[in-house]
Design a protein around this motif. Structure first.
Motif, PDB file in Angstrom:
ATOM      1  N   ASN A 148      -3.161 -10.718  -1.551  1.00 26.64           N
ATOM      2  CA  ASN A 148      -3.102 -10.705  -0.271  1.00 26.64           C
ATOM      3  C   ASN A 148      -2.117  -9.748   0.234  1.00 26.64           C
ATOM      4  N   ASP A 149      -1.926  -8.520  -0.501  1.00 27.01           N
ATOM      5  CA  ASP A 149      -0.953  -7.459   0.310  1.00 27.01           C
ATOM      6  C   ASP A 149      -2.034  -6.386   0.521  1.00 27.01           C
ATOM      7  N   TYR A 150      -1.630  -5.663   1.603  1.00 31.68           N
ATOM      8  CA  TYR A 150      -2.421  -4.539   2.030  1.00 31.68           C
ATOM      9  C   TYR A 150      -1.473  -3.237   1.679  1.00 31.68           C
ATOM     10  N   LYS A 151      -1.922  -2.406   0.819  1.00 34.99           N
ATOM     11  CA  LYS A 151      -1.135  -1.208   0.592  1.00 34.99           C
ATOM     12  C   LYS A 151      -1.796   0.117   0.984  1.00 34.99           C
ATOM     13  N   LYS A 152      -0.727   0.995   1.265  1.00 32.30           N
ATOM     14  CA  LYS A 152      -0.993   2.439   1.670  1.00 32.30           C
ATOM     15  C   LYS A 152      -0.117   3.297   0.621  1.00 32.30           C
ATOM     16  N   LYS A 153      -0.941   4.039   0.162  1.00 30.37           N
ATOM     17  CA  LYS A 153      -0.398   5.177  -0.923  1.00 30.37           C
ATOM     18  C   LYS A 153       0.323   4.262  -1.893  1.00 30.37           C
ATOM     19  N   GLY A 154      -0.120   3.231  -2.404  1.00 26.92           N
ATOM     20  CA  GLY A 154       0.547   2.539  -3.389  1.00 26.92           C
ATOM     21  C   GLY A 154       1.824   1.542  -2.949  1.00 26.92           C
ATOM     22  N   GLU A 155       2.344   1.638  -1.725  1.00 27.60           N
ATOM     23  CA  GLU A 155       3.237   0.929  -1.006  1.00 27.60           C
ATOM     24  C   GLU A 155       2.759  -0.243  -0.126  1.00 27.60           C
ATOM     25  N   VAL A 156       3.250  -1.296  -0.407  1.00 28.77           N
ATOM     26  CA  VAL A 156       2.916  -2.703   0.441  1.00 28.77           C
ATOM     27  C   VAL A 156       3.356  -2.204   1.815  1.00 28.77           C
TER      28      VAL A 156
END
Length: 351
Positions: A148-156
């Motif tokens: 249920n996490d949205y990540k950008k460049k591997g980071e939540v």
């Protein structure tokens, strides 16, 4: 002489009849909950089952209802000792404990709702699943879903970024595909991709690279996905992290989740089983709501009676020689407390 004996037996007969009526009601309720808890266990047999911690408010309500049983016991003892004023106060406290129990149960439901637990829902997101048709770029980076996490460049995404994403998604949650879109941050902060193809907004409409507008069915798919995003939902309807905040089981074995894939004992689940999971309802949570709500309904009915009973107590209808009504009422009150304790332990170790 015979008349005198009947007069002596009359209070005993009346007490026996009164208590028997209470016991009959209790037996009927026990049968209902025995059927529900049995159905719960049977339903687990060949189904995917979600488990998560019980809401904190349920523990508060447990302490409250047990405390209410204690004050009712003390109220009867005080009445038998002729301490009517103390008995009345304890009866009032008992009634208030029923009110607090009911309120804390409702708070518990709200706590479950906030975690994405609902009376009727699927376990996993199927319609509108992120990445099936659409993806989102944020600050030029493609967002990916992990649980249920949205990540950008591997980071939540942090709290501020997630709030911005939800606000952006809310622009697309309207069901009317003919609506005119006005999104100032589109193309700057956020971009939409349809099957890896960037979408533009022209004259308030989403346009594909070939100049075509999105079809009605494509808009519905976008609407479904953005509704999930706006609710902070990724692959699961329950919020939080799988394996920590909730767990998924099948045949008593915990199912693991890695890279948007599901594994049973280290092996990826088969396609038919995955289809079954996608179509599966969250029956575990449904049972939790039904069982606890049915018990709450009995408490609320009893609470209405307790309000009338408290009024009778304060009007002096009971005394040291007349406590049958109090004792009969207390039996059912203690029963509801013991029933809740059983249900709580059942849900604690099974759910």
């Amino acid at each position: 002489m015979k008349k005198d004996m009947n007069a002596e037996l009359e209070p005993e007969v009346r007490e026996k009849m009164t208590k028997n009526l209470v016991y009959v009601g209790m037996i009927g309720i026990v049968m209902v909950f025995a059927g529900l808890t049995s159905a719960y266990i049977v339903s687990m047999g060949d189904s995917f089952w979600i488990k998560f911690p019980l809401p904190p408010a349920f523990w508060v309500s447990t302490v409250v209802i047990l405390a209410g049983s204690l004050t009712f016991y003390l109220a009867i003892r005080a009445m038998k000792q002729g301490k009517e004023k103390l008995s009345k106060s304890l009866v009032l406290i008992t009634t208030l404990s029923g009110v607090i129990f009911s309120v804390s149960q409702i708070v518990g439901y709200q706590q479950m709702f906030s975690k994405g637990a609902h009376v009727v829902s699927n376990i996993m997101v199927s319609n509108g699943r992120y990445g099936d048709y659409y993806e989102i770029k944020m600050d030029g980076a493609l967002l990916v879903v992990d649980g249920n996490d949205y990540k950008k460049k591997g980071e939540v995404l942090n709290g501020i970024e997630m709030s911005e994403l939800k606000k952006f998604a809310a622009n697309f949650t309207q069901s009317d595909s003919a609506a005119v879109l006005s999104i100032p941050e589109y193309g700057k902060k956020f971009n939409l991709l349809y099957r890896a193809e960037p979408l533009a907004i022209v004259n308030g409409k989403l346009i594909r690279s070939n100049g075509e507008e999105l079809s009605r069915i494509d808009w519905i798919r976008l609407n479904e996905m953005m509704t999930h995003v706006a609710d902070g939902r990724g692959d699961f309807f329950l919020k939080g992290k799988i394996g920590e905040d909730f767990s998924l089981y099948y045949h008593g074995r915990e199912i693991e989740y890695q890279n948007r894939e599901l594994y049973d004992q280290g092996k990826r689940i088969s396609a038919p089983l995955e289809i079954k999971l996608i179509d599966s309802r969250d029956n575990a949570t449904s049972y939790l709501f039904i069982i606890s709500a049915l018990h709450l309904a009995h408490v609320l009915i009893m609470l209405l009676y307790m309000i009338l009973f408290t009024r009778r107590t304060f009007r002096g209808e009971f005394n040291a020689e007349n406590t049958l009504g109090m004792r009969a009422t207390a039996i059912f009150w203690h029963f509801l407390g013991a029933l809740w304790l059983y249900l709580l332990l059942f849900l604690l170790f099974i759910h």
